[in-house]
Design a protein around this motif. Structure first.
Motif, PDB file in Angstrom:
ATOM      1  N   UNK A  10       7.085   0.790   7.849  1.00 17.55           N
ATOM      2  CA  UNK A  10       7.260   2.015   7.079  1.00 17.55           C
ATOM      3  C   UNK A  10       7.191   1.637   5.604  1.00 17.55           C
ATOM      4  N   UNK A  11       6.276   2.265   4.863  1.00 18.81           N
ATOM      5  CA  UNK A  11       6.155   1.991   3.426  1.00 18.81           C
ATOM      6  C   UNK A  11       6.769   3.154   2.643  1.00 18.81           C
ATOM      7  N   UNK A  12       7.064   2.881   1.380  1.00 25.07           N
ATOM      8  CA  UNK A  12       7.773   3.836   0.535  1.00 25.07           C
ATOM      9  C   UNK A  12       7.079   4.002  -0.810  1.00 25.07           C
ATOM     10  N   UNK A  13       7.260   5.168  -1.407  1.00 30.30           N
ATOM     11  CA  UNK A  13       6.719   5.433  -2.743  1.00 30.30           C
ATOM     12  C   UNK A  13       7.491   4.639  -3.798  1.00 30.30           C
ATOM     13  N   UNK A  14       8.812   4.520  -3.600  1.00 29.76           N
ATOM     14  CA  UNK A  14       9.651   3.875  -4.612  1.00 29.76           C
ATOM     15  C   UNK A  14      10.568   2.829  -3.989  1.00 29.76           C
ATOM     16  N   UNK A  15      11.020   1.921  -4.822  1.00 29.96           N
ATOM     17  CA  UNK A  15      11.984   0.914  -4.379  1.00 29.96           C
ATOM     18  C   UNK A  15      13.286   1.581  -3.962  1.00 29.96           C
ATOM     19  N   UNK A  39      -0.427  -7.419   3.926  1.00 32.40           N
ATOM     20  CA  UNK A  39      -1.724  -7.420   3.238  1.00 32.40           C
ATOM     21  C   UNK A  39      -2.677  -6.343   3.739  1.00 32.40           C
ATOM     22  N   UNK A  40      -2.619  -6.047   5.050  1.00 32.83           N
ATOM     23  CA  UNK A  40      -3.574  -5.072   5.594  1.00 32.83           C
ATOM     24  C   UNK A  40      -3.267  -3.638   5.161  1.00 32.83           C
ATOM     25  N   UNK A  41      -2.140  -3.435   4.484  1.00 33.01           N
ATOM     26  CA  UNK A  41      -1.763  -2.113   3.972  1.00 33.01           C
ATOM     27  C   UNK A  41      -1.708  -2.223   2.458  1.00 33.01           C
ATOM     28  N   UNK A  42      -2.276  -1.277   1.761  1.00 31.89           N
ATOM     29  CA  UNK A  42      -2.068  -1.252   0.308  1.00 31.89           C
ATOM     30  C   UNK A  42      -1.427   0.087  -0.012  1.00 31.89           C
ATOM     31  N   UNK A  43      -0.111   0.067  -0.101  1.00 23.93           N
ATOM     32  CA  UNK A  43       0.602   1.315  -0.317  1.00 23.93           C
ATOM     33  C   UNK A  43       1.937   1.046  -0.990  1.00 23.93           C
ATOM     34  N   UNK A  44       2.388   2.020  -1.721  1.00 29.86           N
ATOM     35  CA  UNK A  44       3.754   2.090  -2.168  1.00 29.86           C
ATOM     36  C   UNK A  44       4.239   1.096  -3.188  1.00 29.86           C
ATOM     37  N   UNK A  45       5.539   0.887  -3.115  1.00 29.59           N
ATOM     38  CA  UNK A  45       6.265   0.128  -4.127  1.00 29.59           C
ATOM     39  C   UNK A  45       6.232  -1.378  -3.898  1.00 29.59           C
ATOM     40  N   UNK A  46       5.671  -1.815  -2.795  1.00 22.81           N
ATOM     41  CA  UNK A  46       5.635  -3.244  -2.510  1.00 22.81           C
ATOM     42  C   UNK A  46       6.626  -3.675  -1.450  1.00 22.81           C
ATOM     43  N   UNK A  67      17.473  12.579   5.204  1.00 24.97           N
ATOM     44  CA  UNK A  67      16.672  12.949   4.042  1.00 24.97           C
ATOM     45  C   UNK A  67      15.939  11.774   3.410  1.00 24.97           C
ATOM     46  N   UNK A  68      15.560  10.800   4.243  1.00 25.50           N
ATOM     47  CA  UNK A  68      14.851   9.617   3.750  1.00 25.50           C
ATOM     48  C   UNK A  68      13.354   9.889   3.664  1.00 25.50           C
ATOM     49  N   UNK A  69      12.786   9.600   2.512  1.00 25.51           N
ATOM     50  CA  UNK A  69      11.353   9.772   2.333  1.00 25.51           C
ATOM     51  C   UNK A  69      10.612   8.484   2.624  1.00 25.51           C
ATOM     52  N   UNK A  70       9.329   8.600   2.928  1.00 25.61           N
ATOM     53  CA  UNK A  70       8.486   7.431   3.144  1.00 25.61           C
ATOM     54  C   UNK A  70       7.050   7.795   2.799  1.00 25.61           C
ATOM     55  N   UNK A  71       6.220   6.771   2.666  1.00 25.52           N
ATOM     56  CA  UNK A  71       4.812   7.002   2.336  1.00 25.52           C
ATOM     57  C   UNK A  71       3.939   6.946   3.591  1.00 25.52           C
ATOM     58  N   UNK A  72       3.981   5.834   4.307  1.00 27.81           N
ATOM     59  CA  UNK A  72       3.205   5.697   5.542  1.00 27.81           C
ATOM     60  C   UNK A  72       4.060   5.064   6.626  1.00 27.81           C
ATOM     61  N   UNK A  73       3.646   5.284   7.859  1.00 23.27           N
ATOM     62  CA  UNK A  73       4.318   4.675   9.011  1.00 23.27           C
ATOM     63  C   UNK A  73       3.235   4.325  10.013  1.00 23.27           C
ATOM     64  N   UNK A  74       3.213   3.072  10.448  1.00 25.83           N
ATOM     65  CA  UNK A  74       2.198   2.646  11.412  1.00 25.83           C
ATOM     66  C   UNK A  74       2.580   1.352  12.096  1.00 25.83           C
ATOM     67  N   UNK A  75       1.864   1.028  13.149  1.00 21.05           N
ATOM     68  CA  UNK A  75       2.111  -0.200  13.895  1.00 21.05           C
ATOM     69  C   UNK A  75       1.073  -1.246  13.519  1.00 21.05           C
ATOM     70  N   UNK A  76       1.538  -2.442  13.205  1.00 22.46           N
ATOM     71  CA  UNK A  76       0.674  -3.527  12.747  1.00 22.46           C
ATOM     72  C   UNK A  76       1.117  -4.844  13.365  1.00 22.46           C
TER      73      UNK A  76
END
Length: 78
Positions: A10-15, A39-46, A67-76
């Protein structure tokens, strides 16, 4: 070298969102940990949350209730 395994990432917009996820998961005893965005994902705050894929449905409910936000969610493989 560690063997790669399938993980829900799960990636996020912000730290701040990433830290909020970690706080909730520790409090609720949910498995997983913060990791650098793979590396295979380029998204969010790192930062991203890595956990077993079997938790996907549970996490959607928990994140909605908390109320938790996220940017992307995927299986890797990581």
């Amino acid at each position: 070298m560690r063997k790669k395994e399938l993980r829900l990432v799960i990636t996020f917009h912000t730290t701040a969102e990433a830290i909020a996820m970690e706080t909730v998961c520790r409090k609720e005893d949910i498995p997983g940990r913060l990791i650098p965005v793979p590396r295979q994902i380029s998204a969010g705050c790192g930062l991203s949350w890595s956990m077993p894929p079997s938790w996907r449905e549970n996490m959607m409910g928990i994140m909605g209730r908390q109320g938790l936000g996220y940017q992307t969610m995927g299986e890797y493989l990581i």
